[in-house]
Design a protein around this motif. Structure first.
Motif: not given
Length: 370
Positions: A135-139, A221-224, A227-228
């Protein structure tokens, strides 16, 4: 502390023995408490072990020359479970000779063998395949089911949510992971009956407050947005999950290939690549599937980890480390505790085998059993 040993199907995967043994050796280099049961051709395993002295005293070999082919039907593989490296690795978990099994072989065959040998946990109807994605975060985000079940009703989705949250608590360290159901929209009216039913039950269970379920249910949640980094666990059926997974993997490859083409298109582009190389290397590392390798069959009476067939030794080491971490943190016990917290109401089905729809008050609609 010495963990229960890990059974490794040394014959599975694209590269077989060399990569599987090297991966186990890399894992043990970082964690000297790991011990292994290496299942496969003894001569080939011993040859591979010669390059990894740190493995010799920590490994036992179970000789087996037969291997499950990559395109072999699960029904045929099951009949050969007692003679193949994959089947014997899973059976070692069943017999208590190993705490977990790791294989890079045929996914369908591994799922079928594991389900028959280990059976599902009490309170779990179907096991689910869960994996970590960047994802864009650290986890990372936990996503399940990724292909074990092409269909799932509301009861299954609730169970998947519980299992995925328990997994996330172990790998990401969250006390109450944020769980969402994959849907075509975030509005409450969107999606199938099964999705809306599952959402109502998870919301009711999560709203119990202190002492309730160890997760935060956060709707759809939508598929796009997978990974946010805004959600910790994404729950869906295996058909939709497998499509979403491959779309994400394909998009990642598309981006990296596009960058490669752009940076080699001209002399100026090549110079630009040299300037931006630290950033592109960070991107490559973040998208490298070997850094997220190790899908888990959740819901079984034992730990089984599926390594990607094309994984490098680094990827296999990651899968082995995942198996060890789940053993150390007692995954199956955590899932059992969470199921007990969930209670029967969230898992009840009506006479048609479907989970009854809950109304705004959280009670079954009229005409259904209370």
């Amino acid at each position: 502390m010495s963990l229960p040993r890990i059974a490794v199907d040394a014959m599975g995967g694209d590269e077989g023995v060399r990569v599987m043994v090297e991966g186990a050796a890399l894992a043990r280099r970082d964690h000297d408490s790991f011990n292994f049961l290496l299942v496969g051709d003894q001569a080939r395993i011993e040859k591979a072990l010669a390059d990894h002295p740190n493995m010799r005293g920590a490994s036992e070999i179970l000789h087996c020359e037969d291997v499950v082919e990559g395109d072999e039907l699960p029904s045929r593989a099951i009949r050969r479970a007692k003679s193949t490296s994959m089947g014997l690795a899973v059976n070692a978990v069943k017999e208590g000779e190993a705490g977990a099994a790791v294989s890079a072989g045929n996914t369908g065959a591994l799922m079928a063998m594991s389900k028959i040998a280990l059976r599902t946990m009490p309170g779990i109807d179907r096991p689910a395949l869960a994996a970590l994605m960047p994802t864009l975060k650290s986890h990372d985000v936990v996503m399940l089911d990724l292909g074990a079940n092409t269909e799932a009703d509301a009861r299954n989705l609730v169970q998947f949510a519980v299992m995925g949250a328990a997994y996330s608590r172990i790998v990401n360290g969250f006390d109450k992971p944020k769980v969402r159901l994959l849907n075509i929209g975030t509005e409450e009216i969107k999606g199938t009956d099964a999705l809306r039913d599952a959402a109502a039950r998870l919301q009711q269970a999560a709203d119990k407050g202190d002492g309730g379920l160890a997760l935060q249910f956060d709707g759809f949640v939508e598929s796009d947005k997978i990974n946010r980094g805004e959600v910790d666990v994404v729950v869906t059926d295996g058909f939709s999950g497998n499509i979403a997974l491959k779309a994400i993997e394909g998009s990642a490859r598309f981006v990296t290939d596009l960058l490669r083409q752009a940076f080699t298109s001209s002399l100026r582009s090549k110079f630009g690549f040299l300037v931006s190389k630290p950033a592109t290397e960070l991107l490559r590392h973040h998208l490298d599937p070997n850094n997220h390798n190790g899908a888990v069959f959740l819901g079984l009476n034992g730990v089984v980890v599926k390594s990607h067939g094309s994984a490098t030794a680094k990827g296999v080491a990651h899968a082995v480390a995942v198996a060890a971490r789940l053993l150390e943190n007692k995954l199956t016990e955590r899932i059992a505790q969470d199921l007990a917290e969930l209670g029967e109401d969230a898992l009840r089905t009506n006479g048609n085998g479907k989970t009854p729809t809950a109304n705004a008050a959280g009670t079954p609609e009229s005409g259904e059993a209370a």
